[in-house]
Design an enzyme around this catalytic site. Structure first.
Site, PDB file in Angstrom:
ATOM      1  N   HIS A 154     -20.450  38.196  -0.942  1.00 56.91           N
ATOM      2  CA  HIS A 154     -20.042  38.386  -2.475  1.00 56.91           C
ATOM      3  C   HIS A 154     -21.277  38.556  -3.192  1.00 56.91           C
ATOM      4  O   HIS A 154     -22.407  38.291  -2.475  1.00 56.91           O
ATOM      5  CB  HIS A 154     -19.135  37.038  -2.950  1.00 56.91           C
ATOM      6  CG  HIS A 154     -17.941  36.817  -2.481  1.00 56.91           C
ATOM      7  ND1 HIS A 154     -16.775  36.911  -3.128  1.00 56.91           N
ATOM      8  CD2 HIS A 154     -17.301  36.400  -1.164  1.00 56.91           C
ATOM      9  CE1 HIS A 154     -15.835  36.586  -2.615  1.00 56.91           C
ATOM     10  NE2 HIS A 154     -15.992  36.325  -1.247  1.00 56.91           N
ATOM     11  N   GLU A 196     -16.874  28.102  -1.848  1.00 54.17           N
ATOM     12  CA  GLU A 196     -17.129  28.663  -0.389  1.00 54.17           C
ATOM     13  C   GLU A 196     -18.314  27.838   0.197  1.00 54.17           C
ATOM     14  O   GLU A 196     -19.336  28.597   0.892  1.00 54.17           O
ATOM     15  CB  GLU A 196     -17.005  29.902   0.203  1.00 54.17           C
ATOM     16  CG  GLU A 196     -16.183  29.747   1.490  1.00 54.17           C
ATOM     17  CD  GLU A 196     -15.684  31.252   1.955  1.00 54.17           C
ATOM     18  OE1 GLU A 196     -15.470  31.361   3.130  1.00 54.17           O
ATOM     19  OE2 GLU A 196     -16.056  32.078   1.334  1.00 54.17           O
ATOM     20  N   ASN A 229      -9.641  35.686  -4.845  1.00 54.41           N
ATOM     21  CA  ASN A 229      -8.953  36.812  -3.699  1.00 54.41           C
ATOM     22  C   ASN A 229      -8.017  37.478  -4.239  1.00 54.41           C
ATOM     23  O   ASN A 229      -7.002  37.825  -3.401  1.00 54.41           O
ATOM     24  CB  ASN A 229      -8.736  35.523  -2.813  1.00 54.41           C
ATOM     25  CG  ASN A 229      -9.598  35.340  -1.803  1.00 54.41           C
ATOM     26  OD1 ASN A 229     -10.446  36.389  -1.222  1.00 54.41           O
ATOM     27  ND2 ASN A 229      -9.959  33.914  -1.544  1.00 54.41           N
ATOM     28  N   ASP A 255     -13.762  32.597  -7.209  1.00 54.69           N
ATOM     29  CA  ASP A 255     -13.104  33.591  -6.401  1.00 54.69           C
ATOM     30  C   ASP A 255     -11.699  33.793  -6.193  1.00 54.69           C
ATOM     31  O   ASP A 255     -11.097  32.606  -5.864  1.00 54.69           O
ATOM     32  CB  ASP A 255     -13.816  33.454  -4.873  1.00 54.69           C
ATOM     33  CG  ASP A 255     -13.219  34.451  -3.620  1.00 54.69           C
ATOM     34  OD1 ASP A 255     -12.242  35.298  -3.937  1.00 54.69           O
ATOM     35  OD2 ASP A 255     -13.582  34.188  -2.716  1.00 54.69           O
ATOM     36  N   ASN A 290     -20.361  31.726   0.486  1.00 57.88           N
ATOM     37  CA  ASN A 290     -20.126  32.003   1.884  1.00 57.88           C
ATOM     38  C   ASN A 290     -21.144  31.061   2.876  1.00 57.88           C
ATOM     39  O   ASN A 290     -21.740  31.362   3.721  1.00 57.88           O
ATOM     40  CB  ASN A 290     -20.234  33.259   2.310  1.00 57.88           C
ATOM     41  CG  ASN A 290     -19.386  33.661   3.576  1.00 57.88           C
ATOM     42  OD1 ASN A 290     -18.595  32.861   4.174  1.00 57.88           O
ATOM     43  ND2 ASN A 290     -19.857  34.853   4.290  1.00 57.88           N
TER      44      ASN A 290
END
Length: 250
Positions: A242, A35, A147, A145, A9
């Site tokens: 995360h 990310e 999602n 990830d 992130n």
């Protein structure tokens, strides 16, 4: 081989929160990041090289958005950026390194939580990624990830979230079909228990209360099933919303 996958992130924010110190304490061979939210001229790449890693970055064209990376101690035979689709590759979502006996992907699957347009994009991405990945001939590891929560055990409240992006029937079916291509959910091979999550909302004290979702995976070719030594979720590591997921292969 010790492999970790981590949606950080934002790499610049994670560095400020102690990411480098955490990496230094652990003897990882490969680190898949998602990310990263930066181009490599926006942070000091040498910080990772100084820890002994070869560094490969695939940033989005849009600044401060998306992006994936792979850091590895052993130099790969080949690095592949994207899947050859401009609409996907411009968002920096897929990166692969190739070794003799295993190729490793770092993938950041789209979120559809912002509305119908991105949910449609997410479903289109899933279709294109499956078409791309099914042509792989060597054993592969698809880390990242996704999602998507696959099953009710993977989400803290499956009833209330049954109509939420990330737990929609069509998304969960895609994961089921993906596994049928010849992949293994490494964590579920080693851990059948509930309440194991890899992402928590920043809202309503979700992480302290463990109101989470398991949306990060190491999916490996079934040919490597016997090589899975350990698969775990490092939920006590805090640089992001995360946490890292860990895989050790013989």
């Amino acid at each position: 081989m010790k492999i970790v996958s981590y949606n950080i992130n934002g790499i610049r924010a994670a560095i400020k929160k102690g990411l480098l110190e955490w990496i230094k304490k652990n003897n990882f061979d490969v680190i898949c990041l998602q990310e990263i939210k930066a181009n490599k001229d926006q942070f000091n790449e040498e910080l990772f090289r100084d820890l002994g890693f070869h560094c490969f970055w695939h940033s989005a064209q849009k600044k401060g958005y998306s992006g994936v990376a792979i850091l590895c101690k052993k130099k790969p035979n080949k690095v592949v950026y994207g899947i050859g689709n401009q609409k996907i590759d411009s968002e920096g979502r897929v990166l692969k390194i190739e070794y003799k006996n295993l190729s490793i992907y770092s993938v950041y699957f789209p979120s559809g939580s912002s509305g119908e347009i991105r949910q449609n994009y997410k479903m289109w991405f899933l279709k294109k990624f499956r078409e791309f990945i099914q042509h792989e001939k060597t054993p592969i590891l698809v880390s990242g990830d996704y999602n998507i929560c696959h099953k009710a055990i993977d989400i803290h409240d499956p009833i209330r979230n049954k109509n939420s992006s990330g737990f929609l029937p069509e998304e969960r079916q895609w994961l089921t079909d993906f596994l049928k291509l010849g992949f293994v959910d490494t964590f579920r091979e080693k851990n059948k228990f509930p309440n194991n999550y890899s992402w928590w909302s920043y809202r309503a004290l979700s992480r302290p209360r463990n109101k989470g979702w398991r949306i990060d995976y190491h999916m490996i070719s079934v040919a490597n099933l016997e090589n899975i030594k350990k698969a775990s979720i490092l939920s006590d590591v805090h640089h992001s919303d995360h946490c890292p997921i860990y895989l050790e292969l013989r």
